[in-house]
Write a protein that holds these residues in place. Sequence first.
Motif, short mmCIF file in Angstrom:
data_model
loop_
_atom_site.label_atom_id
_atom_site.label_comp_id
_atom_site.label_asym_id
_atom_site.label_seq_id
_atom_site.Cartn_x
_atom_site.Cartn_y
_atom_site.Cartn_z
N TRP A 1 -1.36 -2.09 -8.88
CA TRP A 1 -1.86 -3.32 -9.48
C TRP A 1 -0.84 -3.80 -10.48
O TRP A 1 0.00 -3.05 -10.98
CB TRP A 1 -3.19 -3.07 -10.21
CG TRP A 1 -3.01 -2.82 -11.67
CD1 TRP A 1 -3.12 -3.74 -12.67
CD2 TRP A 1 -2.63 -1.61 -12.31
NE1 TRP A 1 -2.85 -3.16 -13.90
CE2 TRP A 1 -2.54 -1.85 -13.70
CE3 TRP A 1 -2.34 -0.30 -11.85
CZ2 TRP A 1 -2.18 -0.87 -14.62
CZ3 TRP A 1 -1.98 0.66 -12.77
CH2 TRP A 1 -1.91 0.38 -14.13
N ASP B 1 -0.83 -7.16 -13.58
CA ASP B 1 -1.33 -8.43 -14.11
C ASP B 1 -0.15 -9.25 -14.56
O ASP B 1 0.59 -8.84 -15.46
CB ASP B 1 -2.29 -8.19 -15.29
CG ASP B 1 -3.59 -7.55 -14.83
OD1 ASP B 1 -3.99 -7.78 -13.67
OD2 ASP B 1 -4.20 -6.81 -15.62
N LYS C 1 -3.85 -11.63 -11.00
CA LYS C 1 -4.08 -10.19 -10.84
C LYS C 1 -3.63 -9.82 -9.43
O LYS C 1 -4.20 -10.28 -8.44
CB LYS C 1 -5.56 -9.86 -11.02
CG LYS C 1 -5.88 -8.38 -10.77
CD LYS C 1 -7.35 -8.06 -10.97
CE LYS C 1 -7.73 -7.91 -12.42
NZ LYS C 1 -7.04 -6.82 -13.12
N GLN D 1 -3.20 -6.95 -6.66
CA GLN D 1 -3.66 -5.61 -6.27
C GLN D 1 -3.19 -5.35 -4.85
O GLN D 1 -3.30 -6.22 -3.98
CB GLN D 1 -5.19 -5.53 -6.35
CG GLN D 1 -5.73 -5.65 -7.77
CD GLN D 1 -7.24 -5.86 -7.78
OE1 GLN D 1 -7.73 -6.86 -7.30
NE2 GLN D 1 -7.97 -4.91 -8.32
N ARG E 1 -7.15 -17.76 -5.27
CA ARG E 1 -7.53 -16.48 -4.65
C ARG E 1 -6.99 -16.41 -3.24
O ARG E 1 -7.16 -17.35 -2.46
CB ARG E 1 -9.05 -16.35 -4.65
CG ARG E 1 -9.54 -14.96 -4.33
CD ARG E 1 -11.04 -14.82 -4.47
NE ARG E 1 -11.73 -15.41 -3.33
CZ ARG E 1 -12.65 -16.36 -3.42
NH1 ARG E 1 -12.99 -16.84 -4.58
NH2 ARG E 1 -13.25 -16.83 -2.34
N SER F 1 -5.53 -13.28 -0.05
CA SER F 1 -5.08 -11.93 0.29
C SER F 1 -4.26 -11.99 1.58
O SER F 1 -4.43 -12.90 2.40
CB SER F 1 -6.26 -10.97 0.44
OG SER F 1 -7.17 -11.42 1.41
N ASN G 1 -5.77 -12.27 -7.25
CA ASN G 1 -7.05 -12.73 -7.83
C ASN G 1 -8.20 -12.56 -6.84
O ASN G 1 -9.09 -13.39 -6.76
CB ASN G 1 -6.95 -14.19 -8.27
CG ASN G 1 -5.94 -14.38 -9.38
OD1 ASN G 1 -5.79 -13.52 -10.23
ND2 ASN G 1 -5.22 -15.49 -9.36
N PRO H 1 -10.29 -9.36 -5.98
CA PRO H 1 -10.66 -7.95 -6.00
C PRO H 1 -11.52 -7.53 -4.82
O PRO H 1 -11.41 -6.40 -4.35
CB PRO H 1 -11.43 -7.79 -7.32
CG PRO H 1 -11.48 -9.10 -7.98
CD PRO H 1 -10.69 -10.10 -7.18
N ARG H 2 -12.36 -8.43 -4.31
CA ARG H 2 -13.19 -8.05 -3.16
C ARG H 2 -12.32 -7.84 -1.91
O ARG H 2 -12.51 -6.90 -1.16
CB ARG H 2 -14.24 -9.12 -2.87
CG ARG H 2 -15.37 -9.13 -3.88
CD ARG H 2 -16.35 -10.25 -3.56
NE ARG H 2 -17.24 -9.93 -2.46
CZ ARG H 2 -18.40 -9.29 -2.62
NH1 ARG H 2 -18.78 -8.92 -3.80
NH2 ARG H 2 -19.15 -9.02 -1.59
N TYR I 1 -9.21 -7.01 -1.91
CA TYR I 1 -8.46 -5.77 -2.15
C TYR I 1 -9.32 -4.55 -1.85
O TYR I 1 -8.91 -3.64 -1.13
CB TYR I 1 -7.97 -5.75 -3.61
CG TYR I 1 -7.65 -4.38 -4.12
CD1 TYR I 1 -6.49 -3.73 -3.71
CD2 TYR I 1 -8.52 -3.72 -4.98
CE1 TYR I 1 -6.20 -2.45 -4.15
CE2 TYR I 1 -8.24 -2.46 -5.42
CZ TYR I 1 -7.09 -1.81 -5.02
OH TYR I 1 -6.82 -0.56 -5.45
N MET I 2 -10.54 -4.55 -2.42
CA MET I 2 -11.39 -3.37 -2.27
C MET I 2 -11.80 -3.16 -0.81
O MET I 2 -11.85 -2.03 -0.32
CB MET I 2 -12.63 -3.51 -3.17
CG MET I 2 -13.42 -2.23 -3.30
SD MET I 2 -12.43 -0.84 -3.89
CE MET I 2 -12.40 -1.16 -5.64
N VAL J 1 -18.11 -5.09 -7.06
CA VAL J 1 -16.85 -5.79 -7.29
C VAL J 1 -17.06 -7.28 -7.11
O VAL J 1 -17.66 -7.71 -6.13
CB VAL J 1 -15.76 -5.31 -6.32
CG1 VAL J 1 -14.45 -6.02 -6.61
CG2 VAL J 1 -15.60 -3.81 -6.45
#
Length: 198
Positions: A103, A105, A110, A112, A132, A134, A150, A152-153, A155-156, A197
């Motif tokens: 990760w 910042d 952000k 990740q 946002r 990915s 930006n 996180p979902r 990414y996770m 998340v």
Amino acid sequence: MTGAILTDNSTLDVDFIIVGVGIMPAIALAEAAGLTIDNGIAVDAFGQTSDPSIWAAGDCASFPYRDTRIRLESVPNAIDQAECVADNIIGAEKPYVAKPWFWSDQYDVKLQIAGLNAGYDRVVARHGEAPRASFWYYQGDTLLAVDAMNDPRGYMTGKRLIEAGYSPDPEVIADPASDPNTLLKAWGSLVAPIADVR
Ligand SMILES: Cc1cc2nc3c(=O)[nH]c(=O)nc-3n(C[C@H](O)[C@H](O)[C@H](O)COP(=O)(O)OP(=O)(O)OC[C@H]3O[C@@H](n4cnc5c(N)ncnc54)[C@H](O)[C@@H]3O)c2cc1C
């Protein structure tokens, strides 16, 4: 003058330049101790060097990963590998199985990253509401890594899928309307849905 002059003396107009200089592991002490060096201090799956009484973990250590040997430069790896190696020093005999993630910042971004994208032959972009997004890296049908900005979902979701060894259909990934939780639920209890998340 603005721009970049390449080694063949051609020039490129550029808006900005990112310099990726990398790091060199500090191996002088290990070399003096006669340890095997291979892109850092070479350790086996347990973190043991070529001298059975010396162990290494973190940025300085190169370790077996799939069918190759890597060194990971990240805080999560430094922590996870150190914990595993500490257990092995007191006799656990458990191999370190790296689950690479990163990760950073950068101002309002952000970043990740899950997995390692080396060897990818296709990148699938999944754009949400800006900024946002990915980017999903595939080698053939196999999902290797996800870069999330930006998101996180995203990414996770990618992290859990990669760690479980499942590769979602790229068409589904590219559809911004598809719900990441649906992807996880599709594999039932093997990959738990995200509840926490945002
Ligand atoms: C500018 C920068 C930004 C980064 N950003 C991120 C990020 O956003 N996210 C992320 O996950 N990672 C980031 N990293 C990487 C992260 O800092 C490292 O992966 C992590 O610190 C590695 O931990 P380590 O304990 O293995 O090594 P280190 O933190 O490097 O610790 C090694 C220690 O050993 C000491 N040492 C070396 N040789 C000797 C010797 N002979 N005798 C005694 N002591 C010695 C060193 O002085 C050092 O204190 C960043 C690194 C840099 C440089």
